[in-house]
Design an enzyme around this catalytic site. Structure first.
Site, PDB file in Angstrom:
ATOM      1  N   GLU A   1       7.929   5.526  -3.762  1.00  0.00           N
ATOM      2  CA  GLU A   1       6.986   5.408  -2.637  1.00  0.00           C
ATOM      3  C   GLU A   1       7.169   4.048  -2.280  1.00  0.00           C
ATOM      4  O   GLU A   1       6.627   3.072  -1.863  1.00  0.00           O
ATOM      5  CB  GLU A   1       5.564   5.443  -2.163  1.00  0.00           C
ATOM      6  CG  GLU A   1       4.941   7.259  -2.467  1.00  0.00           C
ATOM      7  CD  GLU A   1       6.225   7.909  -0.614  1.00  0.00           C
ATOM      8  OE1 GLU A   1       6.511   7.388  -0.053  1.00  0.00           O
ATOM      9  OE2 GLU A   1       6.669   8.899  -0.818  1.00  0.00           O
ATOM     10  N   ASP A   2       8.496   3.258  -2.435  1.00  0.00           N
ATOM     11  CA  ASP A   2       8.933   1.791  -2.207  1.00  0.00           C
ATOM     12  C   ASP A   2       8.473   0.853  -2.868  1.00  0.00           C
ATOM     13  O   ASP A   2       8.393   0.188  -2.501  1.00  0.00           O
ATOM     14  CB  ASP A   2       8.857   1.579  -0.885  1.00  0.00           C
ATOM     15  CG  ASP A   2       9.728   1.885   0.561  1.00  0.00           C
ATOM     16  OD1 ASP A   2      11.194   2.800  -0.294  1.00  0.00           O
ATOM     17  OD2 ASP A   2       9.785   2.610   1.393  1.00  0.00           O
ATOM     18  N   ALA A   3       7.278   1.703  -4.139  1.00  0.00           N
ATOM     19  CA  ALA A   3       7.076  -0.225  -5.141  1.00  0.00           C
ATOM     20  C   ALA A   3       8.207  -0.427  -5.313  1.00  0.00           C
ATOM     21  O   ALA A   3       8.981   0.413  -6.020  1.00  0.00           O
ATOM     22  CB  ALA A   3       5.904   1.069  -6.222  1.00  0.00           C
TER      23      ALA A   3
END
Lengths: 600, 380
Positions: free
Chosen positions: A217-219
């Site tokens: 999730e875009d981390a």
């Protein structure tokens, strides 16, 4: 017959609209009328709209006549020799500024080679379509436009060197990146804007792979070693301000270490950093609640009696303290005067911000993400050549967003870093990918940028080849340290006795109407009651008249304001908000009577 | 088998037992039958709602949450202008508010045998469509001197619809009063019988004549015969259930309207309840969402429980709530509190909202049961 409008107002009619608009344009190019005028011939509405008002976005284009641009080699030579300037070209009608309306009447060629008889204008450079921040995105022409918007938006939030006189400034809420670098992959706009004098990011090694799911999730995942070597370090500045205000009656605030008899005196410990003038000394290391500027104010309401009473001259404590949850070192103390002539004290506090989980980083392509994990250098995956990435980026961020420029920048950055040169990534005028690939190959790497990687913990070779390269990464101003918030107990509002709202006031996190519904839906009745206990009170109720009774702790007895002492009074637990609404009913002339009944 | 089924009569509803009786093979072995019945009973128990379950709130959330995803308000019928249906959230709001005037009233008229096979459907459909005087006239004229109204008829249009002058005159004389009618073939002249008419009154009368109903069923302004699985039906814009059901050609068992209020008037409250369920479910289904019917049934039940359809508004269902505090917490609080104060209303605090307000356990779920110890009177 066409209608003519000047700045949206009807002014008359002309017989030949085309001709009329053309004539205005000719006069403008000749310089006989102002070059701020734009004409638009609206064929559908059969009208000519002339605009010369302010507030129109306009952009320059080269005028083309009969398929030939008016800008010639001669002009360029003169420009090079500094014989003429840009404004001379505008005056000569070689370059003209068009607004959005007049653009509708034109046919603009992208490149000189595309010119035909129909064309009316030529782009100075295709890059001129883009704004300043968007021009800073390398390989921008490989992307969807929405990503460019995101990319340029992110760059505006990046930490860098915001002003070179920052040591003297007292700006509120400012960040400085400690080791900013010039990007390896740059665009012409970096040169034009002298980006190297105010850079806002760092060139780092990025690997596209997953790592235990901590970058989903875009981390993003950061290398602890890189952080220790200074990656993404920044300094946060926040000034505290105090003013010696004047009040009526010749009273005024006083900056000093408050006396112990001052109303609202803190503890001696809180004032420990103050010097004799009541102001903290530079380089003092402060924590939340410490007093930065000691100050006392005159009492708020002086009744005429007290004015003569010496004992009542108790002043109020009104010191400026370090905010809740903040810490730092006193950086700079400034003593000055404000417009009204009051003494003004400013103390700037500095705090070093080392990247931590939750800080926000981004590349220049709208690929922002939050740090999900910081991994010890020893545990990071490493390439066959021994390169350990500074940052691990999730492959899932690529397909749906289609940021091809992100991938190309990695290859370009890798080539640039290995060959020791800067790569031109200006939109529509880039160093071709093909060339970069060949160069990468000649440098002894795979041409597509992938490398063999090994698991940092076990040393096993990873099955897939990992795409690594150098990228320019930016640290964004959204730091967790400024946002983290939690509360178990704390301040309450005076009126409702419910917790205060907002981080600055150390407030609670509201369990709202819809969240309440979920408790009811689960039938978690008692949990619901407990959650809403934040404003619970016990109220004595007179059983005969149902009104709130009075409890006298001195005499240790309760009595009803209506029925007197000889009645049954019970203590009832309710929310303070309900007690409040009962009081409001009474103020409306409504008698809210509580009928008590034993539940069992 | 019957004997064994009888054992379960007070444990299972009649309908389930009847279904079992019909669907089980004759001569099932005793032990197998026992197993079947026990499993059925188990499943039945599982499907039952537990005591203290907050069904209303769950229903509200179950309908409300998918409501946030709804898009696309209207659906257009190909080829016919003025024929579109309100769908999606606006339609749900319309139904649940219990509105009497719909945005797009519609009917689906099912037909009896020869017509349902396609015989004269087009003609039948056209005969249903309401024709007003305005549609067959080319001009309404007011003669200022004689103070008469002259109506110029559109012959072609009349022929198309199948109307004669006699029809028109008959309709006018039946539906209006105080005018003498004169037939001049191409036009009709109307003269007021009363002497003291002024121009204003004549003008008003003219507007009234435009609305004179000539043919068809009142309220139905557009018709569309369509084929739906092996059968021809007529879809109409505009609705008039009472009159359509009187038609000899219509199949009164299947013909419906989307106007719930009309269904209530003509067929009664039970039919209205079913109509609410059907209409809401149709909308939710058309949006590709999935909501259990039981939630919608609960909503329909609350709307119909008083014997007439009440919307979920502050004038409808909410105004019937027993608790003052509950009513006041939903729109116009001051009105409710002042009215309650005037009559000295007592709030028994029996429901959820009131108890949340005063921070007492809500009588739902774990807050519902109480432990009661019987206290014995002391022996003396």
């Amino acid at each position: 017959m066409a209608e003519v409008y000047l700045n949206g107002k009807f002014v008359g009619t002309v017989d030949n609209a085309e001709d009329f608009a053309g004539r205005i344009r000719d006069e403008r190019r000749k310089g006989s009328i102002s070059d701020n005028i734009n004409v638009y011939h609206n064929e559908k509405a059969n009208s000519v709209e002339i605009e010369c008002s302010k507030g129109r976005a306009r952009r320059p284009l080269i005028v083309v006549r009969e398929g030939q641009p008016l800008l010639t080699e001669r002009h360029i030579k003169q420009l090079e020799k500094n014989e003429i300037s840009w404004s001379d070209l505008v005056k000569q009608g070689v370059i003209e500024y068009l607004d959005a309306a007049e653009e509708e009447n034109t046919l603009v060629a992208f490149y000189e080679k595309d010119l035909s008889q129909e064309h009316t204008h030529l782009e100075i450079t295709p890059l001129a379509m883009l704004g300043y921040c968007t021009s800073l995105v390398p390989y921008a022409n490989f992307n969807q436009s929405t990503r460019l918007n995101a990319g340029s938006k992110n760059q505006k939030q990046a930490l860098g060197l915001y002003a070179s006189n920052f040591t003297l400034r007292m700006d509120m809420d400012v960040n400085l990146l400690q080791y900013p670098q010039k990007p390896i992959v740059n665009t012409i706009m970096h040169d034009i804007s002298e980006y190297e004098r105010h850079p806002a990011g760092q060139n780092i090694v990025v690997a596209v792979m997953s790592y235990k799911g901590y970058n989903m999730e875009d981390a993003i995942i950061l290398n602890k070693g890189s952080i220790d070597r200074g990656l993404g370090r920044s300094t946060y500045y926040r000034p505290s301000i105090a003013e010696e205000l004047r009040y009526s009656g010749g009273l005024m605030d006083e900056v000093c270490t408050p006396d112990k008899d001052v109303k609202g005196y803190r503890s001696e410990k809180d004032y420990r950093y103050l010097e004799d003038d009541g102001i903290i000394y530079p380089e003092a290391s402060v924590n939340e609640g410490d007093v930065v500027i000691g100050k006392t104010s005159p009492p708020r309401f002086l009744s005429s009696m007290e004015e003569y009473n010496l004992a009542a001259s108790t002043r109020r404590e009104s010191s400026v303290t370090v905010r809740h949850g903040e810490k730092g070192v006193v950086d700079f103390v400034l003593l000055t005067e404000n417009e009204e002539g009051n003494r003004l004290m400013q103390v700037r506090i500095r705090d070093e911000r080392i990247p931590e989980i939750g800080d926000k980083f981004t590349s220049r392509h709208g690929q922002k993400g939050v740090v999900g994990l910081i991994v010890n250098e020893a545990d990071m995956p490493f390439s066959a050549s021994g390169i350990i990435p500074d940052l691990i980026f999730s492959p899932h961020g690529i397909p749906s967003r289609m940021t091809i420029s992100h991938l190309i920048e990695m290859v370009a950055g890798k080539v640039g870093a290995l060959s020791g040169r800067y790569i031109n990534g200006t939109a529509f005028d880039v160093e071709p990918e093909e060339k970069l690939r060949n160069e990468l190959k000649s440098l002894g790497f795979r041409e597509n940028g992938v490398e063999t990687f090994y698991n940092g913990e076990t040393g096993e070779q990873l099955e897939a080849k990992i795409f690594v390269g150098n990228m320019y990464y930016l640290k964004l101003k959204h730091l967790v340290a400024n946002k983290i918030h939690s509360r178990a107990r704390g301040p309450i509002q005076l009126l409702t006795r419910q917790p205060t709202e907002g981080r600055a006031k150390e407030g609670g996190l509201r369990l709202g109407e819809m969240e309440k519904d979920t408790f009811v839906a689960h039938g978690a009745s008692l949990l619901l009651k407990e959650r809403f206990d934040s404003d619970k009170t016990v109220v004595p109720i007179c059983e005969s008249c149902g009104v709130i009774a009075i409890r006298d702790e001195f005499k240790d007895k309760s009595y009803c304001p209506i029925c007197g002492e000889n009645v049954e009074i019970s203590n009832i637990e309710m929310s303070y908000a309900f007690k409040l609404i009962l009081d409001e009913f009474k103020s409306l002339g409504i008698y809210p009577k509580l009928q008590l009944r034993s539940k069992y | 088998m019957d004997k064994m089924l009888k054992e379960y009569e007070d444990k299972l509803p009649k309908k389930i037992i009847e279904d079992l009786r019909l669907n089980l093979q004759k001569g099932v072995a005793q032990n197998k039958l026992r197993k079947i019945l026990d499993t059925t009973l188990g499943e039945y128990q599982k499907a039952k709602v537990h005591p203290g379950e907050s069904v209303g709130l769950v229903a509200a959330e179950s309908i409300g949450e998918p409501g946030t995803q709804m898009t696309l308000n209207t659906f257009h019928f190909a080829g016919v202008a003025e024929m579109n249906v309100t769908l999606g959230l606006p339609r749900i709001i319309e139904i649940l508010d219990g509105r009497k005037e719909l945005d797009t009233p519609m009917m689906e008229i099912y037909l009896k045998k020869p017509y349902s096979q396609g015989k004269d459907v087009r003609e039948l459909a056209l005969s249903l469509k309401e024709t007003k005087l305005d549609e067959i006239t080319s001009e309404f004229l007011i003669n200022l001197v004689d103070l008469t109204i002259e109506i110029n008829l559109n012959r072609e249009k009349m022929k198309e619809i199948g109307l004669t002058n006699a029809h028109v005159i008959n309709a006018i004389s039946k539906q209006t009063k105080g005018f003498t009618i004169k037939d001049n073939k191409e036009s009709i002249t109307l003269k007021s019988r009363s002497k003291e008419e002024n121009l204003n009154d004549i003008y008003k009368a003219k507007e009234k004549f435009k609305e004179v109903h000539l043919k068809g069923i009142k309220g139905i302004y557009q018709v569309l015969p369509v084929r739906r699985d092996e059968e021809y039906i007529i879809i109409t814009a505009g609705s008039n259930l009472a009159d359509v059901l009187q038609l000899p050609e219509a199949d009164a068992y299947k013909t419906t309207t989307n106007n719930i209020f009309e269904i209530e008037q003509v067929l009664g409250i039970e039919a209205a309840r079913q109509a609410i369920i059907n209409e809401v479910f149709k909308v939710i289904e058309s949006q590709g969402l999935n909501v259990d019917v039981r939630h919608i049934m609960l909503v329909a039940d609350t709307m119909c429980i008083s014997g007439s359809v009440k919307g979920i508004t502050r004038y409808g269902v909410v105004s019937e709530k027993a608790s003052v505090l509950a009513r006041a917490s939903f729109e116009t609080p001051i009105k409710h509190i002042i009215n309650a104060a005037l009559v000295g209303e007592v709030d028994e605090l029996n429901s959820v909202v009131e108890n949340v307000m005063i921070n007492q356990p809500v009588p739902v779920g774990t807050g519902l049961p109480d432990l009661v110890t019987r206290v014995k009177a002391k022996d003396k």
